[in-house]
Design a protein around this motif. Structure first.
Motif: not given
Length: 504
Positions: A234, A392, A396, A400, A409, A426, A429-430, A433, A447, A451
């Protein structure tokens, strides 16, 4: 569109390079060096090098089995859409009961290796050609970049921590492509290729307009960010997302819907797309159009959005009408204003249609769509990786790492007409996306896999606009279904050198 010139000029070079790749046995068996007398005589001049560079794009842009619909069948496995027409092979892919020999799996697998072979030919032969150094670097940069993108897609689909994806030996093209020990090794190879590409490629704004559609520096940085994200590194994902962001070469368009307009094929949001025109390249817009296009055009009606996707959008999100057509929505189609569905009739299984790629069909006379409805390409470049996704990826990667990802974001949220959020998780974020990239090549299925969410989500049925079940719940086993089956025919040809992914 400039890219059709790239393709036509490269066909002779493509034909020469492809002599050793004629489909006699299987994909990986055909990944051999260009060893015929004709190909031996090919790598001599600057024109040869340019023809070979042109050939890097030919399969990507002119084959419906790659970026036309091709490996979109893997993306279709997600909860965002369903198979819109009866097709046993495609339904088996979505239900995770495929074998790997289905044409819808084998064709994109095969094409990825063909393109990687061409890239390796350029990398191995162009350095020995006496030609202008800047042009040589540009050609080599394109080869490293294209190889990396093809390799990343194969790694994501077929590689795991237990067994990596196959890769041709670049220094010994006679060797049969070997499986790397782990997908981590695939990612490391991809990262090295992309760094090499970035060092050789110019920025997009330095390209001649006739070179639009070719690889450029921030595209390499962007795919580095994506590769590091997939590798769960990350810190480096954030670093290379910043390489794109801080370059000053990109920005979000103010209106989300404008991203998917022909006039903005190479806008500030562009990073990498399928360069298309009405004479060829990506047929995805036609594949998503209503089957038979209400009698006005031969749409394929393949990928149809689910109620689950529609319900994911927040109230007031401008991305919803730009992404999906719902009953009662007005839209332009061949120069006329209609209400969806036209005449109150639709063959959509879900009662929805993706709207994201409909702009080419809005013009009177069909001036931006192929006259051949069996190959429904358009003048719209289909995005593969755009600037919003880089934002994005940064968000993320920051989340993380325990950092605050709100700034990146919220740039995406505010453009959609939504209020900023604070201390994004998250979960946020999910969500972002999913709604920002719905129906795109970003790959919702992958994705969910990376995840660890796929098993729980796919255990639920999918619904249509009227609330009825349009796709039954599926049994997703992460131990097997996190990757796809390697085509058994190529395992057989390899005489045991390739091993099937566990459980398949």
């Amino acid at each position: 569109m400039k890219f059709k010139n790239i393709i036509s000029k490269g066909l002779m070079g493509v034909m020469i390079i492809a002599l050793a790749q004629s489909c006699k046995k299987g994909t990986l068996d055909n990944i051999k060096p260009t060893g015929t007398p004709t190909s031996t005589n090919f790598w001599k001049t600057a024109d040869d090098a340019q023809a070979a560079a042109n050939g890097l794009y030919e399969k990507q842009s002119n084959s419906e089995d790659l970026y036309g619909r091709g490996f979109f069948w893997f993306i279709n496995a997600s909860d965002d859409m369903v198979v819109g027409r009866t097709s046993a092979d495609r339904e088996n892919i979505k239900n995770f009961i495929c074998t790997g020999n289905e044409s819808s799996i084998y064709a994109p697998w095969q094409l990825h290796f063909v393109v990687m072979k061409r890239a390796n030919d350029v990398i191995n032969n162009v350095p020995n050609i006496n030609m202008d150094a800047a042009t040589k670097n540009f050609i080599l940069g394109q080869a490293y970049f294209i190889h990396a993108v093809m390799h990343l897609e194969i790694a994501d689909l077929y590689g795991s921590d237990k067994q990596g994806a196959p890769l041709q030996n670049r220094t010994n093209a006679l060797a049969f492509p070997a499986q790397l020990p782990s997908v981590k090794d695939n990612y490391a190879y991809i990262e090295a290729d992309l760094k090499k590409a970035a060092s050789l490629l110019p920025y997009f704004d330095k390209l001649a307009t006739t070179d639009y559609g070719r690889a450029h520096k921030t595209a390499a940085y962007a795919y580095l960010a994506k590769t590091y994200l997939h590798a769960k590194d990350y810190a480096n994902a954030e670093k290379y997302a910043d390489s794109v962001i801080l370059s000053g070469k990109h920005a979000l368009l103010s209106n989300y819907a404008d991203v998917f307009k022909i006039a903005n094929n190479y806008s500030s949001e562009y990073i990498w797309s399928v360069a298309s025109n009405l004479n060829g390249q990506s047929i995805l817009p036609g594949a998503m159009l209503e089957n038979k296009g209400w009698g006005l055009y031969n749409g394929f009606g393949y990928y149809q959005p689910t109620k689950e996707l529609v319900d994911e959008f927040e109230t007031g999100d401008k991305r919803l009408p730009a992404t999906i057509l719902q009953k009662g929505d007005s839209f332009q189609y061949f120069g006329q204003t209609y209400t969806y569905p036209i005449g109150g009739k639709s063959n959509s299984l879900t009662g929805y249609q993706f709207n994201k790629y409909m702009e080419p069909f809005s013009y009177a006379g069909g001036i931006h769509v192929s006259p051949n409805g069996d190959e429904p390409s358009t003048d719209l470049n289909v995005p593969l990786l755009r600037y919003a996704e880089i934002l994005l990826i940064k968000a993320e990667a920051q989340i993380m790492q325990g950092k605050n990802g709100d700034a990146a974001l919220n740039l995406v949220r505010v453009r959609a007409g939504l209020k900023p959020i604070t201390n994004a998780t998250m979960v946020n974020l999910k969500h972002e996306r999913r709604v920002e990239l719905a129906g795109e090549w970003s790959d919702r299925n992958f994705d969910l896999v990376r995840w660890g969410d796929a098993q729980a989500i796919y255990a639920k049925p999918l619904h249509g606009a009227d609330g009825s079940i349009v796709w039954k719940a599926r049994n997703f086993d992460p131990a097997r279904d996190n990757v796809w089956p390697i085509p058994p025919k190529d395992i057989q040809i390899s005489q045991g050198q390739l091993k099937q992914n566990a459980g398949w």
